[in-house]
Design an enzyme around this catalytic site. Structure first.
Site, PDB file in Angstrom:
ATOM      1  N   ARG A 260     -11.810 -10.754  21.782  1.00 12.26           N
ATOM      2  CA  ARG A 260     -11.452  -9.417  21.224  1.00 12.26           C
ATOM      3  C   ARG A 260     -12.283  -9.558  19.748  1.00 12.26           C
ATOM      4  O   ARG A 260     -12.019 -10.174  18.914  1.00 12.26           O
ATOM      5  CB  ARG A 260      -9.761  -9.308  20.996  1.00 12.26           C
ATOM      6  CG  ARG A 260      -9.425  -8.050  20.397  1.00 12.26           C
ATOM      7  CD  ARG A 260      -9.141  -8.280  19.079  1.00 12.26           C
ATOM      8  NE  ARG A 260      -8.506  -7.052  18.187  1.00 12.26           N
ATOM      9  CZ  ARG A 260      -8.391  -6.936  16.833  1.00 12.26           C
ATOM     10  NH1 ARG A 260      -8.591  -7.977  16.334  1.00 12.26           N
ATOM     11  NH2 ARG A 260      -7.572  -5.850  16.289  1.00 12.26           N
ATOM     12  N   ASP A 262     -12.747  -8.327  16.248  1.00 11.74           N
ATOM     13  CA  ASP A 262     -11.816  -7.602  15.211  1.00 11.74           C
ATOM     14  C   ASP A 262     -12.771  -6.648  14.372  1.00 11.74           C
ATOM     15  O   ASP A 262     -13.873  -6.987  13.931  1.00 11.74           O
ATOM     16  CB  ASP A 262     -11.255  -8.778  14.017  1.00 11.74           C
ATOM     17  CG  ASP A 262     -10.574  -8.111  13.027  1.00 11.74           C
ATOM     18  OD1 ASP A 262      -9.441  -7.459  13.507  1.00 11.74           O
ATOM     19  OD2 ASP A 262     -10.953  -8.184  11.996  1.00 11.74           O
ATOM     20  N   ALA A 263     -12.241  -5.561  14.115  1.00 13.87           N
ATOM     21  CA  ALA A 263     -12.641  -4.311  13.242  1.00 13.87           C
ATOM     22  C   ALA A 263     -14.319  -4.425  13.248  1.00 13.87           C
ATOM     23  O   ALA A 263     -14.743  -4.647  12.030  1.00 13.87           O
ATOM     24  CB  ALA A 263     -12.201  -4.782  11.790  1.00 13.87           C
ATOM     25  N   GLU A 299     -12.532  -4.125  18.479  1.00 11.65           N
ATOM     26  CA  GLU A 299     -11.605  -2.966  17.806  1.00 11.65           C
ATOM     27  C   GLU A 299     -12.408  -2.236  16.863  1.00 11.65           C
ATOM     28  O   GLU A 299     -13.106  -2.719  16.155  1.00 11.65           O
ATOM     29  CB  GLU A 299     -10.595  -3.921  17.138  1.00 11.65           C
ATOM     30  CG  GLU A 299      -9.515  -2.854  16.162  1.00 11.65           C
ATOM     31  CD  GLU A 299      -8.709  -3.473  15.104  1.00 11.65           C
ATOM     32  OE1 GLU A 299      -8.071  -2.917  14.553  1.00 11.65           O
ATOM     33  OE2 GLU A 299      -9.602  -4.588  14.520  1.00 11.65           O
ATOM     34  N   GLN A 394      -0.060  -2.541  13.702  1.00 13.55           N
ATOM     35  CA  GLN A 394       1.022  -1.207  13.590  1.00 13.55           C
ATOM     36  C   GLN A 394       2.156  -1.727  13.096  1.00 13.55           C
ATOM     37  O   GLN A 394       3.269  -0.917  12.609  1.00 13.55           O
ATOM     38  CB  GLN A 394       0.729  -0.762  14.880  1.00 13.55           C
ATOM     39  CG  GLN A 394      -0.539  -0.001  15.523  1.00 13.55           C
ATOM     40  CD  GLN A 394      -1.117   0.960  14.350  1.00 13.55           C
ATOM     41  OE1 GLN A 394      -0.495   1.466  13.412  1.00 13.55           O
ATOM     42  NE2 GLN A 394      -2.483   1.015  14.327  1.00 13.55           N
ATOM     43  N   GLY A 396       2.975  -5.271  11.829  1.00 16.00           N
ATOM     44  CA  GLY A 396       2.714  -6.204  10.670  1.00 16.00           C
ATOM     45  C   GLY A 396       2.386  -5.523   9.380  1.00 16.00           C
ATOM     46  O   GLY A 396       2.581  -5.819   8.350  1.00 16.00           O
TER      47      GLY A 396
END
Length: 612
Positions: A260, A262-263, A299, A394, A396
């Site tokens: 995955r 990230d950003a 993401e 969403q 944390g």
């Protein structure tokens, strides 16, 4: 496609360890082996500023640092293990492991039911071994993949993982590289895929010594975390090599099934071949070598199909991406929250659009961003989008880290679960949501730099200044903040929570076994949102028998009619208000005809199966 260069400390039995580091500005580089008597090994300079050398004295466990120009002593940027944290010596690692997963080839996207977890708070132990102890529970729930939040070495022993500073080194307090391999092997033995969250858009602030070695960063672009990583400026080939090798290491050496990313919107690259495209090409080559597929899941907040379009179509070829529109559409409707980025959502028709067309902002003006956003993803298969009603961001990134459990009624948790698990998209749960965990998931760190600790505290206070009425943001440095974020697993003693978990389990079973959901996709689904009643019709027309799902996400009972297109008879197979699911009791008609009137209790869902 570029030929990659090995970096770090590569140990071979009977030969010793080859050390390689990229330091283009250095005039001299040595490796210092931290033996009882320190041993200096002078490295030879090669093309493009790589330095390399062999030491027969360096064995697994040997501590070492690089010495730049006789002055600067630093751990290895590509260290595989930092047993004493980011400021101390690196350790040579033997990558061999007694794997038992030779037959495992991973699962395809459409079979993934992902469970996102944070190693430190998922179990009492807060380690990879602690995760292994609970794998049977996840298997029982019906989960098919775990997604592990970042485990690259960070300072201290408490962190979300996005402050990692050694991308190749597995966090020491979690169990190091050996512990991660045991976890992956145990997952595969249970039939679970492993998704690992990796961060290629920034590095953490403490223990980040990359600038001492070379131009890993560029001031051409800036991210929320400072200067951007250098993917397209001078010397960027070698920065790209660093991160490409990192991705391949997790897949090849740790048998991870998917990454995955990230950003990725903060990976700035205007070069002819974007870093993400090159990553996809390198992973495809590894697939050929290993004889098995690997998945890349990005993401992004850009609603841009270029990410997942094929390379032949001018895209980057990423397999799937996180899809926040669906979360935002659900969250705003069930909580009423419209602050911050939620101001672009809250309209009932957006939920229908997210199901039919995926991106809500597909070339529309975003009031929050003050610009037109997005592309059309209607024709892209649903399996290429990952959705959830909760995730680490969403939950944390709320000041008090409240889960949905604290924001809506117990009954509302069930239709929300159904909207995720019965959608055509790849569902992802956030650890603990399946039983309504009440502990928050807060933002926590354990930096050792006092000035940095104060800066983080100050930043959190400023970020949530407009929430002053709710109190103060918990101290991210406090160990109590971390401990409060641990799962209680109270469903074993709380009957209501256990019923919610059983409800999730039944939804997952349906997703896996119902013929209509064998290959869920947008063309095989009919949806209609009743805007005023906040009732969604979702009919899956895959293989017979079809499933007719009704979701009442209002806090009032609603009366609606089955759609005229739903011909024939329909039998009720699940009602969320049933007492066995912790509900107040259901008074539902067992058999319904087309156009029939249905009474939906407040915050409920009903599933009907077509009678052939």
């Amino acid at each position: 496609m570029a030929i990659l260069r090995d970096i770090g400390a590569n140990y071979t039995p009977d030969k010793g360890t080859v050390f390689t580091v990229w330091a283009p500005e250095a005039k001299k580089v040595e490796v210092q082996l931290h033996k009882p008597e320190p041993i200096q090994v002078t490295l030879q300079r090669e093309a493009f500023g790589y330095w390399t050398g062999l030491s027969e004295m360096a064995n697994p466990g040997t501590r070492y640092t690089f010495v730049l120009d006789d002055e600067t002593h630093r751990p290895d940027p590509a260290s595989r293990y930092q047993p004493d944290g980011p400021h101390e010596a690196s350790a040579v690692v033997d990558q061999s492991f007694n794997w038992t997963d030779k037959q495992w080839k991973g699962l395809p996207l459409e079979q993934l039911i992902i469970y996102e977890l944070h190693v430190g708070t998922f179990s009492e132990e807060g380690t990879f071994e602690g995760v292994i102890k609970h794998l049977s529970e996840l298997k029982d729930l019906g989960i098919t993949a775990i997604e592990i939040m970042p485990i690259a070495q960070f300072p201290g022993d408490r962190n979300w993982g996005y402050d990692g500073v050694y991308p190749f080194a597995t966090q020491n307090s979690y169990g190091g590289p050996e512990g991660l391999k045991k976890l992956v092997d145990a997952c595969h033995a249970q039939g679970l895929s492993v998704v690992l969250d990796v961060v290629y858009n920034h590095m953490g602030p403490e223990g980040n010594y990359l600038n001492d070695f070379g131009p890993y960063f560029t001031d051409k672009y800036h991210t929320p975390w400072g200067n951007a990583l250098n993917f397209d400026d001078a010397h960027s080939d070698h920065v790209r090599n660093f991160f490409l090798q990192n991705a391949l290491m997790w897949l090849r050496d740790f048998h991870v099934d998917a990454l995955r990313l990230d950003a990725v919107h903060a990976i700035y690259d205007t070069g002819a071949k974007h870093f993400l495209q090159e990553l996809r090409e390198q992973v495809s080559q590894l697939e050929e070598q290993e004889g098995r597929p690997y998945l890349l899941i990005a993401e992004s907040d850009q609603s841009d199909v270029r990410l997942i379009n094929s390379i032949e179509k001018g895209g980057y070829g990423i397999d799937a991406q996180w899809f926040d529109d669906y979360h935002h559409a659900i969250h705003t409707l069930v909580t009423g929250e419209t602050e911050g980025y939620f101001e672009d959502y809250g309209k009932p028709e957006q939920l229908q659009k997210a199901l039919e067309h995926t991106f809500v902002y597909n070339g529309l003006y975003s009031e929050h961003r003050k610009k037109t956003l997005g592309t059309d993803a209607t024709g892209v298969p649903a399996k290429r989008f990952v959705i959830g009603s909760q995730n680490h961001d969403q939950v944390g990134n709320r000041m008090l880290g409240e889960r949905l459990t604290e924001l809506v009624s117990f009954e509302m948790l069930k239709p929300v679960a159904g909207l995720v698990l019965l959608s055509p998209y790849v569902p992802m749960l956030f650890m603990g949501e399946e039983y309504g965990e009440k502990n928050p998931f807060l933002y926590f760190v354990s930096h050792t730099d006092k000035d940095l600790v104060e800066a983080v505290r100050k930043g959190r206070k400023e970020e949530f200044a407009y929430f002053a009425s709710k109190g103060e943001a918990p101290d991210p440095q406090s160990e109590d903040t971390f401990n409060r974020s641990k799962l209680q697993r109270s469903y074993t003693s709380d009957e209501q929570q256990n019923k919610l978990r059983e409800f999730y389990k039944e939804l997952i079973r349906l997703r896996k076994t119902a013929p209509a959901l064998a290959k869920p996709d947008k063309p095989n689904m009919q949806v209609k949102m009743e805007d005023e009643q906040l009732v969604l019709h979702m009919i899956h027309h895959g293989q017979n028998p079809s499933l007719y799902c009704l979701f009442n996400i209002s806090n009032q009972p609603q009366t609606i009619n089955l759609l005229a297109a739903a011909k024939g008879s329909w039998k009720t197979v699940l009602h969320s208000a049933d007492q066995k699911w912790g509900g107040p009791g259901a008074d539902a008609q067992e058999i319904l005809q087309e156009g029939a009137t249905v009474n939906l209790p407040a915050a409920s869902m009903i599933i009907h199966e077509h009678q052939i």
